[in-house]
Design an enzyme around this catalytic site. Structure first.
Site, mmCIF file in Angstrom:
data_model
loop_
_atom_site.group_PDB
_atom_site.id
_atom_site.type_symbol
_atom_site.label_atom_id
_atom_site.label_comp_id
_atom_site.label_asym_id
_atom_site.label_seq_id
_atom_site.Cartn_x
_atom_site.Cartn_y
_atom_site.Cartn_z
ATOM 1 N N GLU A 116 -45.719 0.194 25.324
ATOM 2 C CA GLU A 116 -44.487 0.953 25.446
ATOM 3 C C GLU A 116 -44.560 2.252 24.650
ATOM 4 O OE1 GLU A 116 -45.029 -2.254 24.712
ATOM 5 O OE2 GLU A 116 -43.148 -3.360 24.762
ATOM 6 N N ASN B 297 -51.551 -1.473 25.871
ATOM 7 C CA ASN B 297 -51.775 -1.776 24.462
ATOM 8 C C ASN B 297 -53.218 -1.472 24.096
ATOM 9 O OD1 ASN B 297 -52.548 -4.109 26.026
ATOM 10 N ND2 ASN B 297 -52.416 -5.395 24.205
ATOM 11 N N GLU C 270 -55.710 -2.315 20.907
ATOM 12 C CA GLU C 270 -55.900 -3.034 19.646
ATOM 13 C C GLU C 270 -56.964 -2.367 18.784
ATOM 14 O OE1 GLU C 270 -54.619 -7.463 21.220
ATOM 15 O OE2 GLU C 270 -56.722 -7.103 20.760
ATOM 16 N N TYR D 264 -56.244 -4.427 12.994
ATOM 17 C CA TYR D 264 -54.950 -4.876 13.506
ATOM 18 C C TYR D 264 -53.830 -3.841 13.431
ATOM 19 C CZ TYR D 264 -57.182 -9.381 13.887
ATOM 20 O OH TYR D 264 -58.045 -10.378 14.215
#
Length: 142
Positions: free
Chosen positions: A60, A47, A49, A53
Site C-alpha cells: 500500500e 511488498n 521485504e 525486516y
C-alpha cells in the site's frame, strides 16, 4: 468519487498483476495494491521485504509513495490483494502504518479500501471505518 463508481474489478485485476513483483523471500506472504487517483490513474505497488525486516515496505505504501513521487495527491480508492505461503488468497487489511500514511493523503470518509480475495470475493470500507479517530494534519492545527 461515489462507491458505486469505483472500478473494483479493474483495481483487483491490476493489484493481482502486481503480485508477481512482490519481493517476499522471508515471509513468503505476497501483497500487492492498486491505487486509484481521483483523475482515474492507477498506480500499483507490492511488498518489498529486507533481511533486516524493518527496512521493508508494504504494498500500500509502495503504491502511495510511487503516486506521490510523481505529483499525485488526490486519491479515491486502494485495492489490496495477497497470496499466503500456501498460495491462498484471503482478505488482507492494511497495517497500522499504512493506515497512517493513507490518513496523510486521503479524506477518511471518502477514501475507499477494497480488500479482495478475487473479483467475486471482496469487501469495501472507508478509511474512516478502518481507522476511526485517526491522527492527521488536522490534529496539528489550532
Amino acid at each position: 468519487m461515489e462507491k458505486e463508481k469505483v472500478p473494483v474489478r479493474l483495481m483487483i485485476q491490476r493489484a493481482k498483476e502486481a503480485l508477481g513483483f512482490s519481493y517476499a523471500p522471508y515471509s513468503d506472504f505476497r501483497v500487492a495494491a492498486s491505487l486509484l487517483t481521483t483523475g482515474g490513474t492507477v498506480y500499483t505497488g507490492c511488498n518489498i521485504e529486507n533481511a533486516a525486516y524493518s527496512p521493508g515496505n508494504c504494498a500500500e505504501r509502495t503504491a502511495i509513495f510511487k503516486a506521490v513521487s510523481e505529483g499525485e495527491r488526490d486519491f479515491a480508492a486502494i485495492c489490496i490483494v495477497n497470496e499466503d505461503q500456501k498460495g491462498g488468497h484471503g482478505l488482507c487489511p492494511p497495517c497500522g502504518m499504512c493506515r497512517q500514511v493513507m490518513m496523510e493523503f486521503c479524506r477518511p470518509e471518502e477514501f475507499f479500501i477494497i480488500l479482495a480475495a478475487d473479483e467475486d470475493h471482496y469487501e469495501i470500507y472507508t478509511l474512516e471505518e478502518l481507522f476511526p479517530l485517526g491522527f492527521g494534519s488536522g490534529n496539528l492545527k489550532e
